[in-house]
Design a protein around this motif. Structure first.
Motif, PDB file in Angstrom:
ATOM      1  N   ASP A  24      34.511 118.535 -35.868  1.00  0.00           N
ATOM      2  CA  ASP A  24      35.359 117.461 -36.381  1.00  0.00           C
ATOM      3  C   ASP A  24      35.570 117.636 -37.886  1.00  0.00           C
ATOM      4  N   GLN A  25      34.512 117.965 -38.603  1.00  0.00           N
ATOM      5  CA  GLN A  25      34.621 118.175 -40.043  1.00  0.00           C
ATOM      6  C   GLN A  25      35.484 119.394 -40.337  1.00  0.00           C
ATOM      7  N   LYS A  28      39.071 118.373 -39.887  1.00  0.00           N
ATOM      8  CA  LYS A  28      39.548 117.580 -41.025  1.00  0.00           C
ATOM      9  C   LYS A  28      39.835 118.474 -42.224  1.00  0.00           C
ATOM     10  N   SER A  29      38.966 119.432 -42.472  1.00  0.00           N
ATOM     11  CA  SER A  29      39.175 120.352 -43.594  1.00  0.00           C
ATOM     12  C   SER A  29      40.429 121.193 -43.385  1.00  0.00           C
ATOM     13  N   GLN A  31      43.035 120.353 -41.608  1.00  0.00           N
ATOM     14  CA  GLN A  31      44.189 119.473 -41.753  1.00  0.00           C
ATOM     15  C   GLN A  31      44.498 119.223 -43.223  1.00  0.00           C
ATOM     16  N   GLN A  32      43.464 119.046 -44.034  1.00  0.00           N
ATOM     17  CA  GLN A  32      43.666 118.856 -45.472  1.00  0.00           C
ATOM     18  C   GLN A  32      44.288 120.096 -46.099  1.00  0.00           C
TER      19      GLN A  32
END
Length: 79
Positions: A24-25, A28-29, A31-32
């Motif tokens: 998940d992390q 998110k990274s 996607q950023q």
């Protein structure tokens, strides 16, 4: 042996949860990073468009200084 199995199952589940949390992390990274790349690409496109508009404006401005009717200029030189 029974104790090993009773400890092993929660341990495997805990490791799986940590793995999912890590995924998940990572998502998110990623996607950023994609968002930042999209912003950078948009800025580059905007800058290129602005430069092209300025170049076009400059080119049109220089053409405006040319005589509109070259025949009149040539005719006035003959007199």
């Amino acid at each position: 042996m029974l104790q090993l199995k009773s400890i092993g199952t929660p341990l495997v589940l805990t490791l799986a949860l940590f793995g999912l949390a890590g995924c998940d992390q990572a998502e998110k990274s990623a996607q950023q990073m994609l968002d930042q790349a999209a912003k950078s690409a948009k800025q580059a496109i905007d800058d290129t468009n602005q430069a092209a508009q300025q170049a076009l404006s400059d080119a049109m401005g220089q053409e405006g200084h040319k005589p509109k009717d070259p025949e009149k200029k040539a005719h006035s030189q003959e007199i």
